[in-house]
Write an enzyme that holds these catalytic residues in place. Structure first.
Site, short mmCIF file in Angstrom:
data_model
loop_
_atom_site.label_atom_id
_atom_site.label_comp_id
_atom_site.label_asym_id
_atom_site.label_seq_id
_atom_site.Cartn_x
_atom_site.Cartn_y
_atom_site.Cartn_z
N LYS A 19 0.82 -1.22 0.00
CA LYS A 19 0.00 0.00 0.00
C LYS A 19 0.85 1.27 0.00
CE LYS A 19 -2.17 -0.98 3.83
NZ LYS A 19 -1.75 -2.35 4.14
N THR A 20 1.80 1.32 0.91
CA THR A 20 2.62 2.53 1.05
C THR A 20 3.46 2.76 -0.21
OG1 THR A 20 2.67 2.25 3.44
CG2 THR A 20 4.34 3.69 2.48
N GLU A 22 -3.90 6.18 1.33
CA GLU A 22 -3.67 4.79 1.67
C GLU A 22 -4.76 4.37 2.65
OE1 GLU A 22 -0.26 2.20 3.94
OE2 GLU A 22 0.35 3.99 2.83
#
Length: 192
Positions: free
Chosen positions: A128-129, A172
């Site tokens: 995600k990051t 996110e």
């Protein structure tokens, strides 16, 4: 970002656990958009220093008296924001409940931001990051200047957020607590 101040957000917002990577990004974006912000965290960090440098009142403890001080300065028109990391026996949270303050999960604040913009939301169990950072960086290089709420430090900004002046938001979304089902982005990305 020029947020529309909806009833969801009173003029003062207090974050319990403001030093967390997701909480601090939300706090900074709201502060940069004219909201009065305070927060508490028991762990010292460079994130807390940056928040304090941006006129955010930081409490280094999580005592009931913090809520008393905020009410004294802001009356009762206060929103208290918590994350899933804040336990129900947290003294500030218990005091906020006792004072009948409005309490929201951080995902509801993120939803508020997502609903303000053309949003791209990234979720999934891994990546995600990194994916959020890539998208935010590409959009910034293309001069799209997105608002960004990222769960890590974006090298281009050297921080975990950006207050952009475009109609784009990159966020996110954490899948671990199920809160991502609240979001209705323009584009949703799920990593595998």
């Amino acid at each position: 970002m020029n947020l529309t101040k909806l009833e969801l957000l009173p003029p003062h917002v207090h974050f319990i656990g403001i030093g967390g990577i997701g909480m601090s990004a939300l706090a900074m974006i709201l502060a940069k958009n004219g909201y009065s912000i305070s927060g508490s965290d028991i762990k010292n960090s460079h994130i807390l220093k940056e928040l304090a440098d941006n006129q955010i009142n930081i409490f280094k403890t999580q005592k009931e008296s913090n809520i008393d001080k905020i009410i004294e300065n802001e009356n009762n028109n206060i929103l208290v924001v918590i994350s899933s990391a804040i336990r129900s026996d947290n003294l500030e949270l218990k005091k906020a409940k006792k004072c009948n303050l409005q309490i929201k999960h951080r995902s509801e604040i993120l939803k508020f931001l997502i609903d303000q913009k053309n949003s791209i939301v990234i979720s999934g169990s891994h990546g995600k990051t990194t994916t959020s950072t890539y998208i935010t960086t590409i959009l910034s290089i293309l001069k799209k200047n997105p608002t960004a709420v990222i769960g890590g430090i974006v090298p281009l900004y050297n921080k975990n957020y950006n207050v952009g002046n475009s109609k784009i938001l990159v966020a996110e979304a954490d899948e671990s607590d199920g809160s991502l089902v609240k979001f209705k982005p323009n584009i949703g990305i799920i990593t595998n």
